[in-house]
Design an enzyme around this catalytic site. Sequence first.
Site, PDB file in Angstrom:
ATOM      1  CG  ASP A 151      -0.160   0.208   2.543  1.00 52.06           C
ATOM      2  OD1 ASP A 151       1.091   0.276   2.518  1.00 52.06           O
ATOM      3  OD2 ASP A 151      -0.817   0.314   3.589  1.00 52.06           O
ATOM      4  CG  ASP A 189       1.578   3.203   4.769  1.00 59.18           C
ATOM      5  OD1 ASP A 189       0.494   2.772   5.176  1.00 59.18           O
ATOM      6  OD2 ASP A 189       2.490   2.466   4.323  1.00 59.18           O
ATOM      7  CG  ASP A 241      -3.234   2.523   5.198  1.00 62.07           C
ATOM      8  OD1 ASP A 241      -4.380   2.251   4.780  1.00 62.07           O
ATOM      9  OD2 ASP A 241      -2.434   1.676   5.627  1.00 62.07           O
TER      10      ASP A 241
HETATM   11  N1  CTP Z   1       0.784   1.341  11.476  1.00 66.69           N
HETATM   12  C1  CTP Z   1       0.277   1.861  12.626  1.00 66.69           C
HETATM   13  N2  CTP Z   1      -1.072   1.891  12.827  1.00 66.69           N
HETATM   14  C2  CTP Z   1      -1.916   1.398  11.880  1.00 66.69           C
HETATM   15  C3  CTP Z   1      -1.407   0.867  10.689  1.00 66.69           C
HETATM   16  C4  CTP Z   1      -0.035   0.852  10.519  1.00 66.69           C
HETATM   17  O1  CTP Z   1       1.023   2.308  13.482  1.00 66.69           O
HETATM   18  N3  CTP Z   1      -3.228   1.447  12.087  1.00 66.69           N
HETATM   19  C5  CTP Z   1       2.232   1.344  11.280  1.00 66.69           C
HETATM   20  C6  CTP Z   1       2.809  -0.051  11.284  1.00 66.69           C
HETATM   21  O2  CTP Z   1       3.296  -0.376  12.550  1.00 66.69           O
HETATM   22  C7  CTP Z   1       3.921   0.029  10.288  1.00 66.69           C
HETATM   23  C8  CTP Z   1       3.612   1.266   9.435  1.00 66.69           C
HETATM   24  O3  CTP Z   1       2.491   1.893  10.037  1.00 66.69           O
HETATM   25  O4  CTP Z   1       5.141   0.210  10.953  1.00 66.69           O
HETATM   26  C9  CTP Z   1       3.325   0.919   8.018  1.00 66.69           C
HETATM   27  O5  CTP Z   1       2.366  -0.115   7.953  1.00 66.69           O
HETATM   28  P1  CTP Z   1       2.148  -1.002   6.665  1.00 66.69           P
HETATM   29  O6  CTP Z   1       1.657  -0.181   5.555  1.00 66.69           O
HETATM   30  O7  CTP Z   1       1.276  -2.141   7.076  1.00 66.69           O
HETATM   31  O8  CTP Z   1       3.582  -1.632   6.400  1.00 66.69           O
HETATM   32  P2  CTP Z   1       4.818  -1.122   5.535  1.00 66.69           P
HETATM   33  O9  CTP Z   1       5.995  -1.181   6.430  1.00 66.69           O
HETATM   34  O10 CTP Z   1       4.528   0.176   4.877  1.00 66.69           O
HETATM   35  O11 CTP Z   1       4.973  -2.277   4.472  1.00 66.69           O
HETATM   36  P3  CTP Z   1       4.277  -2.386   3.011  1.00 66.69           P
HETATM   37  O12 CTP Z   1       5.313  -1.926   2.048  1.00 66.69           O
HETATM   38  O13 CTP Z   1       3.958  -3.830   2.862  1.00 66.69           O
HETATM   39  O14 CTP Z   1       3.065  -1.528   3.011  1.00 66.69           O
HETATM   40 MN    MN Z   2       2.727   0.451   3.783  1.00 66.43          MN
HETATM   41 MN    MN Z   3      -0.402   0.860   5.557  1.00 62.52          MN
END
Ligand code: CTP
Ligand code: MN
Ligand code: MN
Length: 371
Positions: free
Chosen positions: A205, A207, A295
């Site tokens: 995703d 963020d 997100d």
């Molecule tokens: N996070 C958080 N609260 C949430 C969702 C996510 O604090 N409700 C934090 C997670 O702990 C993570 C970061 O946001 O460290 C990013 O989350 P995620 O998108 O799931 O992982 P990524 O490290 O970005 O990996 P990816 O590339 O797969 O998206």
């Molecule tokens: Mn992510």
């Molecule tokens: Mn995320």
Amino acid sequence: ATVSPPTPVATVSQYACQRRTTLENHNKIFTEAFEVLAESYEFNMNEGQCLAFRRAASVLKSLPWAVLSLGATQDLPCLGQHTKKVMEEVLYYGRSFEVDNILSDERFQTLKLFTSVFGVGPKTAEKWYCRGLRSFSDILADRSIHLNRMQQSGFLHYGDISRAVSKAEALSLRNIIDGAVHAITPAAAVALTGGFRRGKEFGHDVDFIVTTPELGKEDRLLLNIIDGLKRQGLLLYCDYQASTFDMAKLPNHRFKAMDNFSKCFLILRLESSQVEGGLHSVEGDSRGWRAVRVDLVSPPLDRYAFALMGWTGSRQFQRDLRRFARAERRMLLDNHALYDKNKKEFLAASTEKDIFAHLGLEYIEPWQRNA
Ligand code: CTP
Ligand code: MN
Ligand code: MN
Ligand code: MN
């Protein structure tokens, strides 16, 4: 004759926040095996063993060298009997039989498939598995199953959102969010966080943290952005959660996935024409667009550093930051704040460097937090 001094061997910390972990993983053969085991324990609700394998993987990821013998792991932390047995198998046979067995297990395969759908967690997957369901068509054909809105979108956009998001796509989305934000107020700002901030080329995703200098306007800002995206016809799915942030509450050292900031989990429509070099997915490109998971989180400005730290991850890095704070410093850290239990006071931070400094830790760059 000259006597050479013993080679100093730097000890590896048990805490990921005291290690520098880049994306260059010299021990993939082990860490990939550990990830399968961790996932399998997660499906069996065995949190302790799951974490043990995630921790072990994280230690090996931080090493600037490849482990070539069990002897080389002697001084490494977080490697127990079980992890060493798996490493031994991998070293001698090039594979772990325990891992092979898990990978060919019907239950594991099915739970893995079901949890790959947006909105489906281990509990729901387990429930479906116990009902005898084994495939997506089994689920969609079962009239007694009610899919919530998130799961419906998960199935609808499955092909697109199960495909990785490229850096170019993430940067294009930043422009889009940036545009939506500045149409509302030029004072607001957007920052790319998550895996892309850690230097990853691909993610599941994208963020973003959005902030406004006016305290208390976070909810409004996010709702306005959502509205703007909707009017542009880009909003395919939106789960908005208003802020439940209470600044008087002590940080929760437990690593829960959620914080209390205003946030939204989205699926956006990304046009190929807006991405330099086109879309990452070949299939999506022939259609001219693809769906992407995005997100957005909107913390109050005075909590920006804590939110940025938490959302930059990695999960394992953040878990260990909190564990370190509590066990080694008697401090409580989460995505909202840092509290000193000795002084009985909150410690303010306007940058991530402030947080590392409060904790008495060397600063670790985002690209070194791939624990
Ligand atoms: N996070 C958080 N609260 C949430 C969702 C996510 O604090 N409700 C934090 C997670 O702990 C993570 C970061 O946001 O460290 C990013 O989350 P995620 O998108 O799931 O992982 P990524 O490290 O970005 O990996 P990816 O590339 O797969 O998206
Ligand atoms: Mn992510
Ligand atoms: Mn995320
Ligand atoms: Mn190297």
